[in-house]
Design a protein around this motif. Structure first.
Motif, PDB file in Angstrom:
ATOM      1  N   HIS A  83       1.220  -1.237  -0.257  1.00  0.00           N
ATOM      2  CA  HIS A  83       0.007   0.073  -0.003  1.00  0.00           C
ATOM      3  C   HIS A  83       0.989   1.057   0.100  1.00  0.00           C
ATOM      4  N   LEU A 128       9.908   7.083  17.888  1.00  0.00           N
ATOM      5  CA  LEU A 128       9.001   5.952  18.479  1.00  0.00           C
ATOM      6  C   LEU A 128       7.313   7.180  18.727  1.00  0.00           C
ATOM      7  N   PHE A 131       6.317   9.178  15.520  1.00  0.00           N
ATOM      8  CA  PHE A 131       5.787   7.723  15.430  1.00  0.00           C
ATOM      9  C   PHE A 131       4.214   7.091  15.396  1.00  0.00           C
ATOM     10  N   SER A 135       1.508   8.166  13.224  1.00  0.00           N
ATOM     11  CA  SER A 135       0.639   7.297  12.268  1.00  0.00           C
ATOM     12  C   SER A 135      -0.779   7.172  12.938  1.00  0.00           C
ATOM     13  N   HIS A 138      -2.693   8.922  10.802  1.00  0.00           N
ATOM     14  CA  HIS A 138      -2.788   8.741   9.736  1.00  0.00           C
ATOM     15  C   HIS A 138      -3.546   8.079   9.214  1.00  0.00           C
ATOM     16  N   PHE A 139      -3.422   6.344  10.096  1.00  0.00           N
ATOM     17  CA  PHE A 139      -4.909   5.191  10.154  1.00  0.00           C
ATOM     18  C   PHE A 139      -6.374   6.469  10.667  1.00  0.00           C
ATOM     19  N   LEU A 170      -4.401   1.766  16.940  1.00  0.00           N
ATOM     20  CA  LEU A 170      -3.081   1.241  17.472  1.00  0.00           C
ATOM     21  C   LEU A 170      -3.482   2.091  19.331  1.00  0.00           C
ATOM     22  N   LEU A 174      -1.515  -0.681  22.421  1.00  0.00           N
ATOM     23  CA  LEU A 174      -0.418  -0.404  22.432  1.00  0.00           C
ATOM     24  C   LEU A 174      -0.338  -0.353  24.030  1.00  0.00           C
ATOM     25  N   ILE A 184       9.262  -6.314  21.380  1.00  0.00           N
ATOM     26  CA  ILE A 184       9.109  -4.632  20.213  1.00  0.00           C
ATOM     27  C   ILE A 184       9.959  -3.133  20.461  1.00  0.00           C
ATOM     28  N   SER A 185       9.227  -2.599  21.708  1.00  0.00           N
ATOM     29  CA  SER A 185       9.642  -1.402  22.655  1.00  0.00           C
ATOM     30  C   SER A 185      10.834  -1.784  22.682  1.00  0.00           C
ATOM     31  N   PHE A 247      -2.879  -5.722  16.061  1.00  0.00           N
ATOM     32  CA  PHE A 247      -2.596  -4.147  15.456  1.00  0.00           C
ATOM     33  C   PHE A 247      -2.413  -4.650  13.980  1.00  0.00           C
ATOM     34  N   PHE A 251      -3.576  -3.458  10.637  1.00  0.00           N
ATOM     35  CA  PHE A 251      -2.789  -2.489   9.266  1.00  0.00           C
ATOM     36  C   PHE A 251      -2.671  -3.161   8.088  1.00  0.00           C
ATOM     37  N   HIS A 255      -6.339  -1.554   6.696  1.00  0.00           N
ATOM     38  CA  HIS A 255      -5.914  -0.061   6.541  1.00  0.00           C
ATOM     39  C   HIS A 255      -5.677   0.297   4.982  1.00  0.00           C
ATOM     40  N   LEU A 322      10.193   1.590   9.180  1.00  0.00           N
ATOM     41  CA  LEU A 322       8.587   1.762   8.367  1.00  0.00           C
ATOM     42  C   LEU A 322       8.344   3.140   8.990  1.00  0.00           C
ATOM     43  N   THR A 326       7.797   6.359   6.449  1.00  0.00           N
ATOM     44  CA  THR A 326       5.311   6.933   6.703  1.00  0.00           C
ATOM     45  C   THR A 326       5.744   7.979   6.284  1.00  0.00           C
ATOM     46  N   HIS A 329       4.766   9.193   3.110  1.00  0.00           N
ATOM     47  CA  HIS A 329       3.702   8.348   3.028  1.00  0.00           C
ATOM     48  C   HIS A 329       2.569   8.960   3.304  1.00  0.00           C
TER      49      HIS A 329
HETATM   50  C1  LIG Z   1       5.559   1.093  18.836  1.00  0.00           C
HETATM   51  C2  LIG Z   1       4.943  -0.262  18.356  1.00  0.00           C
HETATM   52  C3  LIG Z   1       4.393  -0.653  17.108  1.00  0.00           C
HETATM   53  C4  LIG Z   1       3.576   0.203  16.462  1.00  0.00           C
HETATM   54  C5  LIG Z   1       3.769   0.043  15.355  1.00  0.00           C
HETATM   55  C6  LIG Z   1       2.938   1.261  14.304  1.00  0.00           C
HETATM   56  C7  LIG Z   1       2.701   2.902  15.049  1.00  0.00           C
HETATM   57  C8  LIG Z   1       3.350   1.886  12.547  1.00  0.00           C
HETATM   58  C9  LIG Z   1       2.618   2.447  11.746  1.00  0.00           C
HETATM   59  C10 LIG Z   1       2.490   1.923  10.662  1.00  0.00           C
HETATM   60  C11 LIG Z   1       2.209   2.840   9.398  1.00  0.00           C
HETATM   61  C12 LIG Z   1       1.792   3.844   9.625  1.00  0.00           C
HETATM   62  C13 LIG Z   1       2.105   2.641   8.468  1.00  0.00           C
HETATM   63  C14 LIG Z   1       1.354   3.142   7.051  1.00  0.00           C
HETATM   64  O1  LIG Z   1       0.654   3.202   6.489  1.00  0.00           O
HETATM   65  C15 LIG Z   1       3.696  -2.507  16.707  1.00  0.00           C
HETATM   66  C16 LIG Z   1       4.284  -2.725  15.659  1.00  0.00           C
HETATM   67  C17 LIG Z   1       1.926  -2.260  17.008  1.00  0.00           C
HETATM   68  C18 LIG Z   1       4.377  -3.110  18.543  1.00  0.00           C
HETATM   69  C19 LIG Z   1       4.911  -2.753  19.421  1.00  0.00           C
HETATM   70  C20 LIG Z   1       5.010  -1.441  19.600  1.00  0.00           C
END
Ligand SMILES: CC1=C(/C=C/C(C)=C/C=C/C(C)=C/C=O)C(C)(C)CCC1
Ligand SMILES: [Fe+2]
Length: 357
Positions: A83, A128, A131, A135, A138-139, A170, A174, A184-185, A247, A251, A255, A322, A326, A329
């Protein structure tokens, strides 16, 4: 809701059947209704089925996703790739850019992403946070824009609905947190254990969950039944399914799929087919256009995967990438929304917008 008002096209008698102007209208659309209708219907079916299937596994299979919660996360992150890989198509469709223009666009896109990546890696904590907030915006705006277009309107800014939706998909996962999210964080931000302070988690859940219920209620009261049902479905997803899996599902199957439907509807070469209800030729052209950039990103991800120590390391390396991609994007999609809204209001005047929930 807006009252009855008069627009250029209204005065010209271009609104058959005297439809209310606060209802989205066919003539209003950026990508007109007859172009978006079929891709939007398919995207709606795919996204709701995807979310319902992931929910069903959690509810019906003993143990739910359990230790396999990372599978929908990684699958969703990969499914969502194309996408963003087709962002270059949008200015070429709308502005009819030739290869030189596209090359400049690609260079600008790459430069912006590289800058964002450098900033993110230099300051991963604030990076982060920004971001995540960008995000969510954007979502949320992607969701309201899609819903407006699907209903035959233009994507008008609906900041409250967009904030609630973005936060729901989102911030709620979290805030719920899980060992996957924390791991991951923590891997992305060295020196952090990946746990959000308890007060922040409670505040997010206490504000966003009732707000989502309210949004569903307002949508239902306005007879936007589909949108109301979708908010409830997403609410169930983020509350029932493990956060990382929820999530990834959002995604990859929601999305990204809905954004692709918009891109497909923008393709001028597919207009005649779409008007005739034929989607396959447009999807084929989309697949061809998305193939090369998707393969390029997949090669990078394969390298990341082989260098990473398991899926956590992979996602931790993937996130800064990403985040970097982003930035351009989000700007491209915001421009698409604006230009679709302007095209619509040029056609109709600005009076008949969907309600600004
Ligand atoms: C911080 C964090 C995450 C955040 C992911 C994000 C914020 C993704 C954004 C993607 C976008 C905006 C794509 C474009 O369309 C996860 C993977 C949920 C889990 C671990 C911790
Ligand atoms: Fe996106």
């Amino acid at each position: 809701m807006a009252g009855r008002c008069t627009t250029r096209a209204d005065r010209a008698g271009a609104r058959p059947g005297g439809a209310r102007l606060d209802e989205p209208s066919a003539e209003h659309a950026g990508a007109p209704r007859d172009l978006i209708a079929v891709p939007a219907a398919l995207a709606t079916a795919v996204s709701t089925t995807g979310v319902a299937a992931v929910l069903a596994v959690e509810v019906l299979v003993p143990g739910g996703w359990g230790a396999a919660a990372w599978v929908p996360l990684v699958a969703g992150l990969l499914l969502g790739l194309p996408h963003g890989a087709v962002d270059h198509l949008l200015p070429s469709y709308r502005l009819h850019w030739r290869p030189v223009g596209l090359l400049a666009f690609a260079a600008g896109y790459a430069a912006l992403a590289a800058l964002a990546w450098a900033v993110f890696t230099a300051a991963p904590g604030p990076g982060l946070l920004v971001f995540v907030l960008v995000s969510a915006w954007h979502f949320g705006t992607g969701e309201t824009a899609f819903a407006d277009l699907r209903a035959g309107g233009v994507p008008v800014p609906r900041p409250i609905a967009a904030s609630v939706l973005g936060a729901l998909v989102l911030l709620v996962p979290l805030a719920r947190g899980s060992s996957e999210v924390a791991a991951i964080s923590a891997a992305v931000v060295p020196g952090w254990d990946g746990q959000l302070p308890g007060a922040v988690r409670v505040a997010v859940l206490a504000v966003v969950l009732p707000a989502a219920v309210l949004l569903a209620g307002v949508s239902a009261a306005r007879r936007r039944w589909l949108e109301a049902g979708e908010v409830l479905l997403l609410l169930a997803l983020v509350l029932v399914v493990p956060p990382a899996a929820a999530f990834g599902t959002w995604f990859g199957t929601w999305h990204a799929v809905r954004h692709v439907a918009r891109v497909v509807a923008e393709d001028p070469a597919g207009a005649a087919d779409l008007r005739a209800g034929r989607l396959a030729p447009s999807l084929r052209r989309f697949a061809v256009a998305a193939a090369a950039p998707t393969v390029a990103v997949l090669v990078v991800l394969t390298l990341l995967w082989s260098a990473a120590d398991g899926w956590r390391g992979f996602v931790a390396a993937y996130l800064p990438l990403l985040a970097a991609l982003t930035v351009p994007h989000v700007l491209v999609v915001a421009w698409l929304d604006r230009s679709a809204a302007q095209a619509g209001s040029r056609r109709m005047g600005t009076c008949g917008m969907p309600s600004s929930t």
